[in-house]
Design a protein around this motif. Structure first.
Motif, PDB file in Angstrom:
ATOM      1  N   THR A   1       0.839  -1.183   0.000  1.00  0.00           N
ATOM      2  CA  THR A   1       0.000   0.000   0.000  1.00  0.00           C
ATOM      3  C   THR A   1       0.879   1.239   0.000  1.00  0.00           C
ATOM      4  O   THR A   1       2.093   1.146   0.126  1.00  0.00           O
ATOM      5  CB  THR A   1      -0.963   0.017   1.211  1.00  0.00           C
ATOM      6  N   VAL A   2       0.244   2.377  -0.139  1.00  0.00           N
ATOM      7  CA  VAL A   2       0.900   3.666   0.025  1.00  0.00           C
ATOM      8  C   VAL A   2       0.255   4.337   1.224  1.00  0.00           C
ATOM      9  O   VAL A   2      -0.975   4.404   1.317  1.00  0.00           O
ATOM     10  CB  VAL A   2       0.751   4.554  -1.234  1.00  0.00           C
ATOM     11  N   PHE A   3       1.070   4.777   2.165  1.00  0.00           N
ATOM     12  CA  PHE A   3       0.572   5.522   3.323  1.00  0.00           C
ATOM     13  C   PHE A   3       0.811   7.009   3.077  1.00  0.00           C
ATOM     14  O   PHE A   3       1.845   7.394   2.540  1.00  0.00           O
ATOM     15  CB  PHE A   3       1.304   5.103   4.602  1.00  0.00           C
ATOM     16  N   PHE A   4      -0.139   7.815   3.478  1.00  0.00           N
ATOM     17  CA  PHE A   4      -0.057   9.261   3.267  1.00  0.00           C
ATOM     18  C   PHE A   4      -0.784   9.960   4.397  1.00  0.00           C
ATOM     19  O   PHE A   4      -1.474   9.319   5.197  1.00  0.00           O
ATOM     20  CB  PHE A   4      -0.645   9.629   1.898  1.00  0.00           C
ATOM     21  N   PRO A   5      -0.652  11.285   4.482  1.00  0.00           N
ATOM     22  CA  PRO A   5      -1.313  12.025   5.556  1.00  0.00           C
ATOM     23  C   PRO A   5      -2.831  11.862   5.457  1.00  0.00           C
ATOM     24  O   PRO A   5      -3.355  11.748   4.363  1.00  0.00           O
ATOM     25  CB  PRO A   5      -0.906  13.473   5.309  1.00  0.00           C
ATOM     26  N   PRO A   6      -3.526  11.801   6.557  1.00  0.00           N
ATOM     27  CA  PRO A   6      -3.056  12.046   7.917  1.00  0.00           C
ATOM     28  C   PRO A   6      -2.505  10.806   8.620  1.00  0.00           C
ATOM     29  O   PRO A   6      -1.997  10.916   9.720  1.00  0.00           O
ATOM     30  CB  PRO A   6      -4.301  12.553   8.627  1.00  0.00           C
TER      31      PRO A   6
ATOM     32  N   VAL B   1       0.342   8.213  12.930  1.00  0.00           N
ATOM     33  CA  VAL B   1       0.980   6.979  13.385  1.00  0.00           C
ATOM     34  C   VAL B   1       2.471   7.166  13.615  1.00  0.00           C
ATOM     35  O   VAL B   1       3.019   6.755  14.629  1.00  0.00           O
ATOM     36  CB  VAL B   1       0.727   5.827  12.383  1.00  0.00           C
ATOM     37  N   GLN B   2       3.160   7.794  12.671  1.00  0.00           N
ATOM     38  CA  GLN B   2       4.610   7.895  12.757  1.00  0.00           C
ATOM     39  C   GLN B   2       5.098   9.264  13.200  1.00  0.00           C
ATOM     40  O   GLN B   2       6.286   9.454  13.431  1.00  0.00           O
ATOM     41  CB  GLN B   2       5.236   7.544  11.407  1.00  0.00           C
TER      42      GLN B   2
END
Length: 108
Positions: free
Chosen positions: A36-41, A46-47
């Motif tokens: 997957t691709v993680f992006f804001p928020p 999380v990080q």
């Protein structure tokens, strides 16, 4: 007393995360388990990295609780770090049990 479910997750942050994931797949016969691709928020929450975008892919073994995660930051773009030393803070070694050790050596 009943056993509590557990999971073992190991995360890698790499310059070429999907090439590293392919190497672990080919050498240890671990199974692809999505990406997957993680992006804001989400990345901010999380990080704690405001505005970060990252690709992530997973591998699992034949058990129901072992997972490797491979992260590659798209923004900010990952860069090589200075050479690390044994006395630096952080993890350095990952042990993986393999039933076919000779096969792993041959594929490595």
């Amino acid at each position: 007393m009943t056993a509590q479910p557990h999971i073992c997750q190991v995360a890698f942050s790499a310059l070429h995360a999907f090439a590293l994931r392919r190497w672990y797949h080919e050498v240890f016969n671990l199974l692809y388990a999505g990406q997957t691709v993680f992006f804001p928020p989400a990345t901010s929450n999380v990080q704690g990295l405001p505005g970060a975008w990252e690709r992530c892919g997973w591998l699992v073994d034949g058990q129901d609780y072992f997972q490797l995660e491979f992260f590659q930051f798209l923004y900010p773009e990952s860069r090589p770090t200075r050479q690390r030393h044994a006395f630096d803070i952080g993890y350095r070694v990952l042990g993986i049990y393999c039933a076919d050790f000779a096969g792993v050596l041959g594929r490595a």
